[in-house]
Design a protein around this motif. Structure first.
Motif, short mmCIF file in Angstrom:
data_model
loop_
_atom_site.label_atom_id
_atom_site.label_comp_id
_atom_site.label_asym_id
_atom_site.label_seq_id
_atom_site.Cartn_x
_atom_site.Cartn_y
_atom_site.Cartn_z
N ALA A 1 0.84 -1.16 0.02
CA ALA A 1 0.13 -0.07 0.03
C ALA A 1 0.87 1.09 -0.17
N VAL A 2 2.05 1.11 0.82
CA VAL A 2 2.96 2.23 0.72
C VAL A 2 4.28 1.74 0.01
N PRO A 3 4.68 2.52 -1.00
CA PRO A 3 5.84 1.85 -1.83
C PRO A 3 7.13 1.91 -0.66
N MET A 4 8.02 1.08 -1.10
CA MET A 4 9.13 1.02 -0.26
C MET A 4 9.95 2.21 -0.06
N ASP A 5 10.29 2.96 -1.28
CA ASP A 5 11.17 4.20 -1.48
C ASP A 5 10.42 5.23 -0.39
N TRP A 6 8.94 5.19 -0.48
CA TRP A 6 8.32 6.27 0.60
C TRP A 6 8.56 5.94 2.10
N LEU A 7 8.20 4.65 2.17
CA LEU A 7 8.31 4.08 3.59
C LEU A 7 10.00 4.33 4.12
N CYS A 8 10.76 4.10 3.43
CA CYS A 8 11.95 4.32 3.83
C CYS A 8 12.41 5.88 4.02
N ALA A 9 12.08 6.72 3.32
CA ALA A 9 12.12 7.92 3.59
C ALA A 9 11.44 8.52 4.89
N GLU A 10 10.16 8.13 5.04
CA GLU A 10 9.48 8.31 6.24
C GLU A 10 10.17 7.88 7.38
N TYR A 11 10.56 6.72 7.38
CA TYR A 11 11.38 6.26 8.61
C TYR A 11 12.64 6.78 8.85
N LEU A 12 13.45 7.17 7.75
CA LEU A 12 14.56 7.91 8.08
C LEU A 12 14.36 9.20 8.67
N ALA A 13 13.48 9.83 8.15
CA ALA A 13 12.94 11.07 8.76
C ALA A 13 12.60 11.06 10.10
N ALA A 21 4.20 11.78 -1.92
CA ALA A 21 4.74 12.97 -1.99
C ALA A 21 4.10 14.07 -2.02
N LEU A 22 3.06 13.83 -3.17
CA LEU A 22 2.41 15.28 -3.62
C LEU A 22 1.32 15.72 -2.31
N GLU A 23 0.59 14.51 -1.81
CA GLU A 23 0.10 14.81 -0.63
C GLU A 23 0.62 15.55 0.43
N THR A 24 1.75 14.92 0.91
CA THR A 24 2.75 15.63 1.67
C THR A 24 2.98 17.01 1.70
N TRP A 25 3.15 17.23 0.30
CA TRP A 25 3.52 18.72 -0.04
C TRP A 25 2.38 19.58 -0.05
N ARG A 26 1.19 19.12 -0.14
CA ARG A 26 -0.10 19.90 -0.07
C ARG A 26 -0.22 20.29 1.29
N LEU A 27 -0.02 19.15 2.29
CA LEU A 27 -0.13 19.30 3.81
C LEU A 27 0.86 20.30 4.06
N LEU A 28 1.85 20.37 3.81
CA LEU A 28 3.06 21.16 4.30
C LEU A 28 2.79 22.73 3.99
N GLU A 29 2.22 22.88 2.85
CA GLU A 29 1.85 24.11 2.28
C GLU A 29 0.67 24.77 3.05
N GLU A 30 -0.39 23.74 3.17
CA GLU A 30 -1.76 24.29 3.63
C GLU A 30 -1.82 24.30 5.17
N GLY A 80 4.29 9.56 -14.02
CA GLY A 80 2.81 9.52 -14.29
C GLY A 80 2.25 9.75 -12.92
N ASP A 81 1.03 9.91 -12.88
CA ASP A 81 0.19 10.36 -11.92
C ASP A 81 -0.21 9.04 -11.05
N GLY A 82 -0.13 7.93 -11.27
CA GLY A 82 -0.64 6.73 -10.89
C GLY A 82 0.40 6.19 -9.85
N GLU A 83 1.65 6.66 -9.86
CA GLU A 83 2.84 6.16 -9.00
C GLU A 83 2.50 6.26 -7.61
N PRO A 84 2.38 5.45 -6.66
CA PRO A 84 1.69 5.54 -5.25
C PRO A 84 2.77 6.48 -4.66
N GLY A 85 4.15 6.20 -4.51
CA GLY A 85 5.05 7.14 -3.83
C GLY A 85 4.78 8.51 -4.22
#
Length: 160
Positions: free
Chosen positions: A15-27, A105-114, A96-101
């Protein structure tokens, strides 16, 4: 016994791609290790999101090989928001827009801005090379959460 799927859809994918999962874990590990703010606070969440986005969009190598790059990206005066927008646009074009990571990332950026946080007004501070500066912490302003998360992430990287 292992489940058929990790995302509940029966498709077998994460459900969560490994590259995003690793980025969140490291952060998360960087912020916890720095001990600069209370885990679970709004400041902590802003820092974790900012660092996760920086790590995710940085692409590539092992964390030990990227710390200097992340320090540069999160430093005072670096155009971090423009860099994020450019990297997100490049990923969107490439994957493309279908990539889950990318969607995360787009949702995270939206949350950081809003999401805005009430914080000391650091906007009028001179450049770091100007020497010690007194900050009037009673002068507060509403800031997009990335503006608070960015220096917090930068300090956590220094403590790494």
């Amino acid at each position: 016994m292992r489940p058929e799927s990790t995302d509940g859809s029966g498709g077998g994918g994460l459900a969560v791609p490994m590259d995003w999962l690793c980025a969140e874990y490291l952060a998360d590990e960087l912020l916890r290790g720095g001990g600069l703010v209370e885990t679970g606070s709004l400041e902590y969440v802003a820092g974790r999101r900012t660092l996760a986005l920086t790590v995710y969009l940085g692409d590539g190598a092992a964390p030990e090989e990227r710390v200097d790059e992340w320090l540069d990206r999160t430093s005072h005066g670096h155009p971090w928001p423009q860099w994020v927008r450019e990297r997100l646009a490049a990923r969107r074009e490439r994957e493309g827009d279908g990539e889950p990571g990318l969607a995360l990332a787009l949702e995270t950026w939206r949350l950081l801005e809003e999401t805005e946080l009430l914080a000391a007004d650091l906007g009028a501070l001179p450049a770091p090379s100007a020497g010690p500066v007194a900050v009037d912490e009673s002068a507060r302003t509403w800031l997009p959460s990335w503006k608070l998360g960015l220096p917090l992430g930068h300090l956590s990287l220094h403590l790494y």
